[in-house]
Design an enzyme around this catalytic site. Structure first.
Site, PDB file in Angstrom:
ATOM      1  N   ASP A  13     -29.837  25.325   3.519  1.00 16.39           N
ATOM      2  CA  ASP A  13     -30.345  24.749   4.777  1.00 16.39           C
ATOM      3  C   ASP A  13     -31.187  25.810   5.495  1.00 16.39           C
ATOM      4  O   ASP A  13     -32.236  25.508   6.070  1.00 16.39           O
ATOM      5  CB  ASP A  13     -29.198  24.371   5.719  1.00 16.39           C
ATOM      6  CG  ASP A  13     -28.222  23.373   5.132  1.00 16.39           C
ATOM      7  OD1 ASP A  13     -28.302  22.186   5.437  1.00 16.39           O
ATOM      8  OD2 ASP A  13     -27.360  23.808   4.340  1.00 16.39           O
ATOM      9  N   ASN A  38     -20.958  22.017   5.534  1.00 17.14           N
ATOM     10  CA  ASN A  38     -20.568  23.204   4.756  1.00 17.14           C
ATOM     11  C   ASN A  38     -19.388  23.921   5.393  1.00 17.14           C
ATOM     12  O   ASN A  38     -18.474  24.369   4.708  1.00 17.14           O
ATOM     13  CB  ASN A  38     -21.751  24.157   4.621  1.00 17.14           C
ATOM     14  CG  ASN A  38     -22.759  23.648   3.610  1.00 17.14           C
ATOM     15  OD1 ASN A  38     -22.388  23.018   2.627  1.00 17.14           O
ATOM     16  ND2 ASN A  38     -24.025  23.892   3.868  1.00 17.14           N
ATOM     17  N   THR A 124     -30.154  17.530   5.753  1.00 14.36           N
ATOM     18  CA  THR A 124     -29.750  18.349   4.603  1.00 14.36           C
ATOM     19  C   THR A 124     -28.252  18.640   4.631  1.00 14.36           C
ATOM     20  O   THR A 124     -27.781  19.595   4.017  1.00 14.36           O
ATOM     21  CB  THR A 124     -30.562  19.671   4.560  1.00 14.36           C
ATOM     22  OG1 THR A 124     -30.402  20.354   5.813  1.00 14.36           O
ATOM     23  CG2 THR A 124     -32.026  19.409   4.306  1.00 14.36           C
ATOM     24  N   PHE A 164     -21.889  16.733  -2.768  1.00 13.40           N
ATOM     25  CA  PHE A 164     -21.170  17.115  -1.548  1.00 13.40           C
ATOM     26  C   PHE A 164     -21.613  16.332  -0.292  1.00 13.40           C
ATOM     27  O   PHE A 164     -20.785  15.752   0.410  1.00 13.40           O
ATOM     28  CB  PHE A 164     -21.323  18.626  -1.310  1.00 13.40           C
ATOM     29  CG  PHE A 164     -20.654  19.115  -0.052  1.00 13.40           C
ATOM     30  CD1 PHE A 164     -19.286  19.293   0.010  1.00 13.40           C
ATOM     31  CD2 PHE A 164     -21.412  19.398   1.091  1.00 13.40           C
ATOM     32  CE1 PHE A 164     -18.664  19.748   1.180  1.00 13.40           C
ATOM     33  CE2 PHE A 164     -20.808  19.854   2.258  1.00 13.40           C
ATOM     34  CZ  PHE A 164     -19.431  20.020   2.302  1.00 13.40           C
ATOM     35  N   ASN A 165     -22.913  16.334   0.026  1.00 11.90           N
ATOM     36  CA  ASN A 165     -23.359  15.728   1.298  1.00 11.90           C
ATOM     37  C   ASN A 165     -22.989  14.243   1.383  1.00 11.90           C
ATOM     38  O   ASN A 165     -22.625  13.752   2.449  1.00 11.90           O
ATOM     39  CB  ASN A 165     -24.883  15.860   1.468  1.00 11.90           C
ATOM     40  CG  ASN A 165     -25.306  17.281   1.760  1.00 11.90           C
ATOM     41  OD1 ASN A 165     -24.489  18.109   2.167  1.00 11.90           O
ATOM     42  ND2 ASN A 165     -26.579  17.567   1.548  1.00 11.90           N
ATOM     43  N   HIS A 238     -31.092  23.612  -3.064  1.00  7.92           N
ATOM     44  CA  HIS A 238     -31.189  22.157  -2.853  1.00  7.92           C
ATOM     45  C   HIS A 238     -32.053  21.756  -1.651  1.00  7.92           C
ATOM     46  O   HIS A 238     -33.028  21.021  -1.780  1.00  7.92           O
ATOM     47  CB  HIS A 238     -29.787  21.590  -2.577  1.00  7.92           C
ATOM     48  CG  HIS A 238     -28.729  21.998  -3.532  1.00  7.92           C
ATOM     49  ND1 HIS A 238     -28.503  21.357  -4.719  1.00  7.92           N
ATOM     50  CD2 HIS A 238     -27.778  22.978  -3.461  1.00  7.92           C
ATOM     51  CE1 HIS A 238     -27.475  21.893  -5.343  1.00  7.92           C
ATOM     52  NE2 HIS A 238     -27.020  22.886  -4.602  1.00  7.92           N
ATOM     53  N   ASP A 239     -31.603  22.205  -0.465  1.00 10.97           N
ATOM     54  CA  ASP A 239     -32.159  21.658   0.778  1.00 10.97           C
ATOM     55  C   ASP A 239     -33.628  22.016   0.977  1.00 10.97           C
ATOM     56  O   ASP A 239     -34.372  21.285   1.644  1.00 10.97           O
ATOM     57  CB  ASP A 239     -31.340  22.161   1.980  1.00 10.97           C
ATOM     58  CG  ASP A 239     -29.900  21.666   1.924  1.00 10.97           C
ATOM     59  OD1 ASP A 239     -29.636  20.679   1.217  1.00 10.97           O
ATOM     60  OD2 ASP A 239     -29.047  22.280   2.591  1.00 10.97           O
TER      61      ASP A 239
HETATM   62  C1  BDR Z   1     -25.579  20.314  -0.659  1.00 13.64           C
HETATM   63  O1  BDR Z   1     -24.284  20.719  -0.235  1.00 13.64           O
HETATM   64  C2  BDR Z   1     -24.364  21.873   0.568  1.00 13.64           C
HETATM   65  O2  BDR Z   1     -23.384  22.793   0.192  1.00 13.64           O
HETATM   66  C3  BDR Z   1     -25.758  22.407   0.446  1.00 13.64           C
HETATM   67  O3  BDR Z   1     -26.180  22.987   1.665  1.00 13.64           O
HETATM   68  C4  BDR Z   1     -26.571  21.192   0.094  1.00 13.64           C
HETATM   69  O4  BDR Z   1     -27.013  20.512   1.250  1.00 13.64           O
HETATM   70  C5  BDR Z   1     -25.641  20.418  -2.166  1.00 13.64           C
HETATM   71  O5  BDR Z   1     -24.713  19.564  -2.748  1.00 13.64           O
HETATM   72 CA    CA Z   2     -26.856  21.527   3.436  1.00 15.00          CA
END
Ligand code: BDR
Ligand code: CA
Length: 308
Positions: A13, A38, A124, A164-165, A238-239
């Site tokens: 992020d 997170n 994100t 995760f998100n 990722h973000d």
């Molecule tokens: C996502 O999960 C978080 O840990 C990272 O910031 C990202 O947004 C990846 O799965």
């Molecule tokens: Ca994130």
């Protein structure tokens, strides 16, 4: 292009914010809002304020948001981002910048309702704030250009099925994906192709500015966490994909498909059901990123950080 970054910093992020705030960025950051993800929302807010201090985002309002998902209990990712949510760099305990005295959901609504031009939302983290804003004031939809998010994929990183998100607040994700607002999704299929390595750190160390140094320190921790936890050779940032796409829309390619969010499955809660084969016959609701030009991505990354 006007954007609101809704985030849970988080190493990747942080990199997304840093790219968006770079001198070469065409993005105008209307606001940064934080969400539980997170780590807890207070820590994510402190981290956001510290990042703003580092990149000189003095005027951009930062508003703290939802303290937990809409339905289920919070879940955090300390093993990836450390106890602070941004472990690695040695940051001051207290940021100079202060958050504003308004809830993130209300700031998102206020910005969108008062917008002269549509705003792109860039979530994100878990989608709690965005879903809450859509539920509280559905009229905001008219002024959302697009929701460009990191989340989901055809496999998981938190459970075998879920990223995760989306897993943290699948009910919120369902509200967002069913809202009718245009969505662009950067899931694990694409973000796992965007791997920062020790070579990336060496490149950053050669840039020799404080932001490059900060990103190098972030990546040292993040790459090691991905090695320890997933046995990855590199850290997927990722973000950062969301913002990179907005800065240069020619980096990524997309498929326009139907995506549903699983909220009931015993083993599949939080899964994004991505209809790449077109088997549901349902109308496409999401542009899913499927491929990228690596050279273009990493050139943009280095150019953006060198510009500090
Ligand atoms: C996502 O999960 C978080 O840990 C990272 O910031 C990202 O947004 C990846 O799965
Ligand atoms: Ca994130």
């Amino acid at each position: 292009m006007n954007v609101i970054l809704d985030c849970d910093p988080g190493h990747d992020d942080a990199i997304a914010i840093i790219l968006a705030a770079s001198k070469i960025s065409p993005l105008h950051i209307e606001a940064i809002t934080t969400v539980a993800g997170n780590v807890g929302v207070e820590k994510n807010t402190l981290n956001t304020l510290k990042i703003c201090d580092i990149v000189g985002l003095k005027e951009v309002p930062v508003a703290q948001g939802s303290t937990r998902p809409m339905v289920k209990e919070s879940e955090i990712a300390e093993e990836i981002h450390g106890e602070s949510g941004l472990d690695g760099p040695n940051l001051p305990a207290v940021p100079q910048k202060e958050k504003i005295d308004q809830h993130a959901v209300d700031l998102i609504i206020e910005k969108l309702i008062g917008a002269k031009e549509p705003i792109t939302l860039v979530p994100t983290g878990p989608l709690t704030n965005i879903a809450m804003a859509l539920v509280k004031e559905p009229n905001i939809k008219a002024n959302i250009q697009e929701i460009v998010l990191m989340g989901g994929g055809t496999f998981g990183n938190w459970t075998p099925a879920a990223e995760f998100n989306i897993y943290v607040d699948a009910e919120a994700a369902k509200v967002v994906f069913e809202s009718g607002v245009p969505i662009r999704m950067f899931g694990l299929d694409i973000t796992h192709q965007v791997l920062a390595t020790n070579e990336t750190i060496t490149d950053l160390q050669q840039i020799k500015n404080p932001v490059a140094e900060f990103v190098a320190e972030l990546l040292e921790f993040f790459i090691q966490a991905y090695k320890d936890h997933f046995d990855f050779d590199g850290g997927p940032i990722h973000d950062a994909c969301t913002v990179a796409h907005l800065m240069d829309p020619s980096i990524f390619t997309f498929e326009h498909v139907h995506v549903d969010i699983e909220t009931k499955g015993e083993f599949t809660y939080g899964m994004t059901s991505v209809d790449l084969g077109g088997v549901t016959g349902k109308a496409p609701n999401v542009y899913v990123a499927t491929d990228l030009n690596q050279d273009k991505f990493w050139s943009l990354f280095k150019e953006a950080i060198s510009a500090y």
